[in-house]
Design a protein around this motif. Structure first.
Motif, PDB file in Angstrom:
ATOM      1  N   ILE A 125       0.980  -1.250  -0.005  1.00 15.85           N
ATOM      2  CA  ILE A 125      -0.002   0.127   0.067  1.00 15.85           C
ATOM      3  C   ILE A 125       1.007   1.207   0.002  1.00 15.85           C
ATOM      4  O   ILE A 125       1.742   1.460   0.974  1.00 15.85           O
ATOM      5  N   VAL A 126       0.564   2.172  -1.113  1.00 14.88           N
ATOM      6  CA  VAL A 126       1.460   3.284  -1.069  1.00 14.88           C
ATOM      7  C   VAL A 126       0.595   4.520  -0.604  1.00 14.88           C
ATOM      8  O   VAL A 126      -0.761   4.669  -1.270  1.00 14.88           O
ATOM      9  N   VAL A 127       0.670   5.379   0.248  1.00 17.61           N
ATOM     10  CA  VAL A 127      -0.348   6.564   0.685  1.00 17.61           C
ATOM     11  C   VAL A 127       0.604   7.746   0.202  1.00 17.61           C
ATOM     12  O   VAL A 127       1.719   7.972   0.718  1.00 17.61           O
ATOM     13  N   VAL A 128      -0.131   8.741  -0.358  1.00 16.08           N
ATOM     14  CA  VAL A 128       0.242   9.952  -0.481  1.00 16.08           C
ATOM     15  C   VAL A 128      -0.073  10.540   0.579  1.00 16.08           C
ATOM     16  O   VAL A 128      -1.020  11.195   0.905  1.00 16.08           O
ATOM     17  N   GLY A 129       1.022  10.897   1.354  1.00 13.12           N
ATOM     18  CA  GLY A 129       0.875  11.592   2.805  1.00 13.12           C
ATOM     19  C   GLY A 129       1.239  10.781   3.935  1.00 13.12           C
ATOM     20  O   GLY A 129       1.264   9.591   3.624  1.00 13.12           O
ATOM     21  N   VAL A 130       1.218  11.093   5.000  1.00 11.27           N
ATOM     22  CA  VAL A 130       1.461  10.557   6.343  1.00 11.27           C
ATOM     23  C   VAL A 130      -0.067   9.953   6.954  1.00 11.27           C
ATOM     24  O   VAL A 130      -0.872  10.756   6.717  1.00 11.27           O
ATOM     25  N   VAL A 131      -0.145   8.877   7.082  1.00 17.61           N
ATOM     26  CA  VAL A 131      -1.324   8.296   7.337  1.00 17.61           C
ATOM     27  C   VAL A 131      -1.819   9.004   8.679  1.00 17.61           C
ATOM     28  O   VAL A 131      -1.076   8.950   9.839  1.00 17.61           O
ATOM     29  N   SER A 132      -2.949   9.859   8.627  1.00 17.59           N
ATOM     30  CA  SER A 132      -3.474  10.578   9.695  1.00 17.59           C
ATOM     31  C   SER A 132      -4.380  10.014  10.992  1.00 17.59           C
ATOM     32  O   SER A 132      -4.238  10.546  12.097  1.00 17.59           O
ATOM     33  N   SER A 133      -4.965   8.724  10.519  1.00 15.77           N
ATOM     34  CA  SER A 133      -5.771   8.396  11.458  1.00 15.77           C
ATOM     35  C   SER A 133      -5.178   7.198  12.338  1.00 15.77           C
ATOM     36  O   SER A 133      -4.529   6.339  11.835  1.00 15.77           O
ATOM     37  N   ALA A 134      -5.376   7.380  13.598  1.00 18.74           N
ATOM     38  CA  ALA A 134      -4.924   6.326  14.562  1.00 18.74           C
ATOM     39  C   ALA A 134      -5.473   4.831  14.168  1.00 18.74           C
ATOM     40  O   ALA A 134      -4.797   3.861  14.358  1.00 18.74           O
ATOM     41  N   GLY A 135      -6.971   4.817  13.836  1.00 22.33           N
ATOM     42  CA  GLY A 135      -7.247   3.492  13.335  1.00 22.33           C
ATOM     43  C   GLY A 135      -6.806   3.075  12.423  1.00 22.33           C
ATOM     44  O   GLY A 135      -6.367   1.696  12.167  1.00 22.33           O
ATOM     45  N   ALA A 136      -6.607   3.766  11.153  1.00 21.88           N
ATOM     46  CA  ALA A 136      -5.805   3.285   9.859  1.00 21.88           C
ATOM     47  C   ALA A 136      -4.406   2.881  10.202  1.00 21.88           C
ATOM     48  O   ALA A 136      -4.015   1.744   9.681  1.00 21.88           O
ATOM     49  N   ARG A 137      -3.797   3.545  11.056  1.00 21.02           N
ATOM     50  CA  ARG A 137      -2.537   3.143  11.391  1.00 21.02           C
ATOM     51  C   ARG A 137      -2.171   1.946  11.991  1.00 21.02           C
ATOM     52  O   ARG A 137      -1.711   1.007  11.762  1.00 21.02           O
ATOM     53  N   ASN A 138      -3.248   1.516  13.184  1.00 20.72           N
ATOM     54  CA  ASN A 138      -3.273   0.301  13.538  1.00 20.72           C
ATOM     55  C   ASN A 138      -3.743  -1.103  12.847  1.00 20.72           C
ATOM     56  O   ASN A 138      -2.842  -1.891  13.084  1.00 20.72           O
ATOM     57  N   ALA A 139      -4.516  -0.508  12.005  1.00 18.85           N
ATOM     58  CA  ALA A 139      -5.021  -1.611  10.940  1.00 18.85           C
ATOM     59  C   ALA A 139      -3.643  -1.969  10.115  1.00 18.85           C
ATOM     60  O   ALA A 139      -3.624  -3.177   9.722  1.00 18.85           O
ATOM     61  N   LEU A 140      -3.078  -0.936   9.524  1.00 21.34           N
ATOM     62  CA  LEU A 140      -1.839  -1.057   8.674  1.00 21.34           C
ATOM     63  C   LEU A 140      -0.618  -2.162   9.548  1.00 21.34           C
ATOM     64  O   LEU A 140      -0.196  -2.959   8.971  1.00 21.34           O
ATOM     65  N   LEU A 141      -0.462  -1.763  10.610  1.00 23.62           N
ATOM     66  CA  LEU A 141       0.497  -2.220  11.544  1.00 23.62           C
ATOM     67  C   LEU A 141       0.077  -3.837  11.742  1.00 23.62           C
ATOM     68  O   LEU A 141       0.643  -4.624  11.626  1.00 23.62           O
TER      69      LEU A 141
END
Length: 333
Positions: A125-141
């Motif tokens: 997954i390539v994201v333009v920008g830094v992931v801003s949502s804590a929920g999205a970040r946790n899901a990716l991790l």
């Protein structure tokens, strides 16, 4: 109406070519493992039948989909075009396909999209920008899918990052205008998080350098030429003494330049204008736009290589890469 026929199968190709289904698979995926005559017969049968291999089934057999998902803030305008073209070309050369989604500068929409795409198990997954949502970040991790954040900078990415600092960019433009002798400056900018961080840095640095005034006009992202005209018109009413304007995109800068001409303001004699992005039209504008060059091609290439390395179990030399930026000086300053 003629009924729609069923799509050709690998068994149909095998029957027409006079080989087994396994041989068809080898001829299509590893042609060096079959004889040239067999490969030619399979290709001919494929063309005659219009056969298209089932990529999903092939991906399941290999435990890899060879598909990369990219999340952009917007699909409108040319800002991210260079990055996307470079990313897509680099991935295609190695047999990966790119799927693109749009978050619309909205953290909730970003999180929904990321969680939905994780269910499809892309190779990266390539994201333009830094992931801003804590929920999205946790899901990716939790997903363990390779992730490359781009077009921004943080020392603590989800996985990997290739981009540049918007704070450093804002400060550098403030320094550039100060070095040219401008003491009344302003910025016309989008209202997303990256743009606001850049604007704050520009204003703070301008004041630290002795600017008598540093004004700001926010417009809804994504920015447009019309917003540039509106922004400069507003600034000339509320801060008529400004002599240097930083615009957070070349579209805004071109709009500001058009508005200046409409009002009879000489550029750069009375007003210096600097854009951001170095879009293809910037050098052809009249006057040609001074702008901040962002190397979207390099970002796309590096993001693709980092993602593929992680997906294929190869080491990544640097997880965080700052590609920087460059001010390209032209006739508008």
């Amino acid at each position: 109406m003629k009924p729609i026929s069923k799509p050709a199968t690998v068994q149909d190709v095998a029957a027409l070519a006079g080989v087994s289904a396994m041989t068809v698979s080898r001829a299509l995926n590893t042609p060096d493992k079959v004889t040239p005559d067999t490969a030619a017969r399979v290709r001919t049968a494929v063309e005659q039948l219009g056969y298209v291999p089932n990529a999903m089934a092939s991906g399941l057999r290999r435990a890899r989909a060879r598909m990369v998902a990219a999340l952009l803030p917007t699909l409108v305008g040319p800002v991210f075009q260079e990055l996307v073209e470079s990313l897509s070309a680099s991935l295609n050369r190695h047999g990966y396909q790119l799927m693109i989604g749009q978050a619309g500068y909205d953290a909730a929409q970003e999180e929904d999209w990321i969680k939905a795409i994780i269910q499809r198990r892309p190779d990266g997954i390539v994201v333009v920008g830094v992931v801003s949502s804590a929920g999205a970040r946790n899901a990716l991790l939790a997903s363990h899918i390779p992730v490359v954040e781009t077009w921004d900078f943080t020392a603590d990415p989800v996985d990997m990052l290739v981009g540049f600092s918007h704070v450093a960019l804002g400060e550098r433009v403030a320094q550039f205008l100060s070095d040219q002798g401008h003491r009344h400056v302003a910025i016309i900018t989008g209202d997303d998080a990256r743009a606001r961080a850049r604007a704050d840095a520009f204003i703070s640095r301008s004041k630290a350098l002795g600017a008598a005034s540093a004004d700001c006009f926010f417009t809804q992202a994504p920015s447009t030429l019309g917003a540039g005209r509106k922004g400069l018109a507003h600034l000339m009413r509320t801060a008529p003494g400004i002599s240097g304007v930083f615009c957070s995109s070349d579209s805004l800068a071109l709009g500001a330049s058009i508005e200046a001409q409409h009002q009879g303001i000489a550029v750069p004699g009375q007003l210096a204008i600097i854009g951001m992005g170095d879009q293809s039209f910037a050098q052809d504008a009249q006057p040609a736009l001074t702008t901040v060059r962002l190397d979207g091609t390099r970002i796309g290439e590096m993001a693709a290589e980092m993602m593929m390395a992680r997906a294929e179990g190869r080491p990544v030399d640097r997880r965080v890469v700052d590609v920087g930026f460059e001010i390209v000086v032209r006739s508008s300053t």
